[in-house]
Design a protein around this motif. Structure first.
Motif, short mmCIF file in Angstrom:
data_model
loop_
_atom_site.label_atom_id
_atom_site.label_comp_id
_atom_site.label_asym_id
_atom_site.label_seq_id
_atom_site.Cartn_x
_atom_site.Cartn_y
_atom_site.Cartn_z
N TYR A 61 0.83 -1.22 0.00
CA TYR A 61 0.00 0.00 0.00
C TYR A 61 0.85 1.27 0.00
O TYR A 61 0.35 2.36 -0.23
N CYS A 62 2.15 1.13 0.26
CA CYS A 62 2.95 2.31 0.63
C CYS A 62 3.75 2.85 -0.56
O CYS A 62 4.42 2.09 -1.26
N GLN A 99 11.37 10.00 11.51
CA GLN A 99 10.81 8.88 10.75
C GLN A 99 11.57 8.64 9.45
O GLN A 99 12.07 9.60 8.84
N ARG A 155 3.30 0.97 13.75
CA ARG A 155 1.91 0.57 13.58
C ARG A 155 1.81 -0.93 13.33
O ARG A 155 2.58 -1.47 12.55
N GLU A 157 -0.70 -1.97 11.87
CA GLU A 157 -1.42 -1.82 10.58
C GLU A 157 -2.80 -2.46 10.62
O GLU A 157 -3.78 -1.86 10.20
N MET A 198 -4.39 1.15 9.79
CA MET A 198 -4.97 1.87 8.66
C MET A 198 -6.44 1.48 8.59
O MET A 198 -6.80 0.33 8.86
N PRO A 228 -6.97 6.95 7.99
CA PRO A 228 -7.57 6.26 6.86
C PRO A 228 -6.53 5.79 5.87
O PRO A 228 -5.49 6.43 5.70
N TYR A 229 -6.81 4.67 5.24
CA TYR A 229 -6.01 4.24 4.09
C TYR A 229 -6.26 5.23 2.96
O TYR A 229 -7.40 5.63 2.71
N VAL A 230 -5.18 5.65 2.30
CA VAL A 230 -5.28 6.58 1.17
C VAL A 230 -4.52 5.94 0.00
O VAL A 230 -3.40 5.45 0.18
N LEU A 315 3.83 8.67 1.04
CA LEU A 315 3.35 7.33 1.33
C LEU A 315 2.03 7.08 0.59
O LEU A 315 1.65 5.94 0.35
N TYR A 316 1.32 8.18 0.27
CA TYR A 316 0.01 8.09 -0.43
C TYR A 316 -0.16 9.35 -1.25
O TYR A 316 0.59 10.34 -1.07
N1 5AD Z 1 -2.39 5.21 3.27
C1 5AD Z 1 -2.42 5.50 4.58
N2 5AD Z 1 -1.41 5.26 5.41
C2 5AD Z 1 -0.30 4.70 4.90
N3 5AD Z 1 0.86 4.33 5.48
C3 5AD Z 1 1.67 3.85 4.54
N4 5AD Z 1 1.06 3.87 3.34
C4 5AD Z 1 -0.18 4.40 3.55
C5 5AD Z 1 -1.29 4.66 2.71
N5 5AD Z 1 -1.27 4.37 1.41
C6 5AD Z 1 1.07 4.40 6.91
C7 5AD Z 1 1.35 3.02 7.50
C8 5AD Z 1 2.72 3.16 8.12
C9 5AD Z 1 2.82 4.65 8.35
C10 5AD Z 1 4.21 5.18 8.50
O1 5AD Z 1 2.20 5.20 7.22
O2 5AD Z 1 0.38 2.76 8.51
O3 5AD Z 1 2.89 2.45 9.33
#
Ligand code: 5AD
Length: 359
Positions: A61-62, A99, A155, A157, A198, A228-230, A315-316
């Protein structure tokens, strides 16, 4: 309806299921009242320095996963990190979070140890220091703790190992059990331990989210950073979500709302932990972080990353604050806190009260 403090997994699920605007407002108001009573209407800052995007991991996801070859990799020069730390200290940020992507080689471990010592030294020990540099051995965590770091964020996760497996490659280097064991090591050593999840991941259920909150309790976690997941467009999960049409405006709104509900329900269930209103909330809504504070969060992480590297630490997609310098982030974040009616705990570490009431 009247919001009752959740006691059981079913209570958590019932609160996370609310969707009516009036019910949601009641939920957020109840969580804000619990925050005011237990941790105060004070927001603590952790200036966030994202100092390197090299990463040995390949989380699906990252955006900085190692196989994303669209990313230009960087290491912030040491003097620049220290200059940013000095800026944060002079601007009365009580603490910093350092970080990066994950690395486990000896040079990296030594480097982080030296950074911890230098940052403590430049502030006469006064800046609080959180590390967020991934999975390491207990010995490494101990070295960094002895150098002066006192908080660690990692996290989980998701609390569901099967869901975790769908988010990570099956190569023996991305194991849920290892992640959990790292959190246990950190606690044994004496760190204030932060974790989080997430929210709105493909395949995640309300039961999974309730279990995440139960895991925070069972692991006696001090600090929670969840969001939230993005979508990131150049990742396996991001591509799948985009291809299945699951990133519409409505879906994004649902993920934001679920993120806010998680903050509120976690605050009701665990009144004395620190909870961050994370940047990902703002990626989905211009006022996402304010909404997080109103739903019970009490920590903000203003970005202090060197401006020229910000576009390389994505990361997103749609990450906010990428075009800004720390001074702008400081003013913008202060205005956000004031709009909620909270005050800022300048110059204070703002430790999680939970750390002092541990089981
Ligand atoms: N959306 C949201 N959070 C994310 N992280 C990494 N990729 C995404 C994403 N696409 C978060 C993960 C990680 C933190 C550093 O960033 O939870 O632990």
């Amino acid at each position: 309806m009247k919001i009752k403090p959740p006691k059981t997994r079913d209570d958590l699920i019932a609160l996370l299921s609310l969707t009516e605007p009036d019910d949601l407002q009641e939920l957020y108001d109840a969580a804000y009242a619990v925050k005011a009573e237990n941790v105060g209407r004070v927001v603590y800052y952790r200036g966030l320095i994202e100092f390197s995007n090299y990463c040995i991991k390949d989380c699906k996801y990252c955006g900085i996963r190692k196989s994303n070859d669209e990313v230009e990799r960087f290491d912030t020069p040491r003097e620049d990190i220290l200059a940013m730390a000095r800026w944060a200290y002079e601007n009365k940020y009580g603490s910093l979070t350092i970080q990066s992507g994950e690395r486990q080689d000896e040079a990296f471990i030594d480097y982080v140890e030296g950074l911890v010592r230098d940052i403590k030294e430049l502030s006469d020990g006064k800046l609080g220091l959180t590390l967020c540099v991934g999975e390491q051995t207990e010995e490494t965590y101990r070295r960094w703790f002895e150098a002066g770091a006192h908080r660690y964020l990692l996290r989980i996760e998701t609390s569901n190992p099967a869901l975790y497996a769908t988010l990570h490659p099956d190569d023996g280097h991305h194991k849920w059990q290892v992640r959990k064991a790292c959190l246990e090591s950190l606690r044994r050593i004496g760190y204030q331990v932060g974790t989080g999840d997430m929210i709105g991941l493909p395949g995640q259920t309300l039961g999974d989210l309730a279990d995440d909150i139960l895991l925070y309790r069972d692991m006696d976690i001090d600090m929670i950073g969840m969001g939230p997941y993005v979508v990131h467009h150049n990742t396996p999960i991001g591509k799948a979500v985009l291809a299945s049409g699951m990133d519409s405006k409505e879906e994004q709104k649902r993920r934001l709302e679920m993120g806010l509900k998680m903050i509120a329900v976690t605050r009701l269930f665990l009144p004395d932990v620190n909870i961050a209103a994370t940047t990902a909330l703002q990626a989905l809504h211009p006022l996402g972080r304010e909404l997080g504070l109103k739903a019970g969060a009490n920590v903000l992480m203003p970005i202090v990353t060197v401006p020229k590297f910000r576009p390389q630490y994505l990361l997103y997609d749609n990450k906010p604050c990428v075009d800004e310098v720390p001074e702008q982030c400081k003013n913008c974040i202060s205005a956000r806190v004031a709009s909620v009616g909270d005050t800022i705990g300048f110059g204070q570490w703002g430790d999680s009260p939970h750390f002092f009431h541990r089981k």
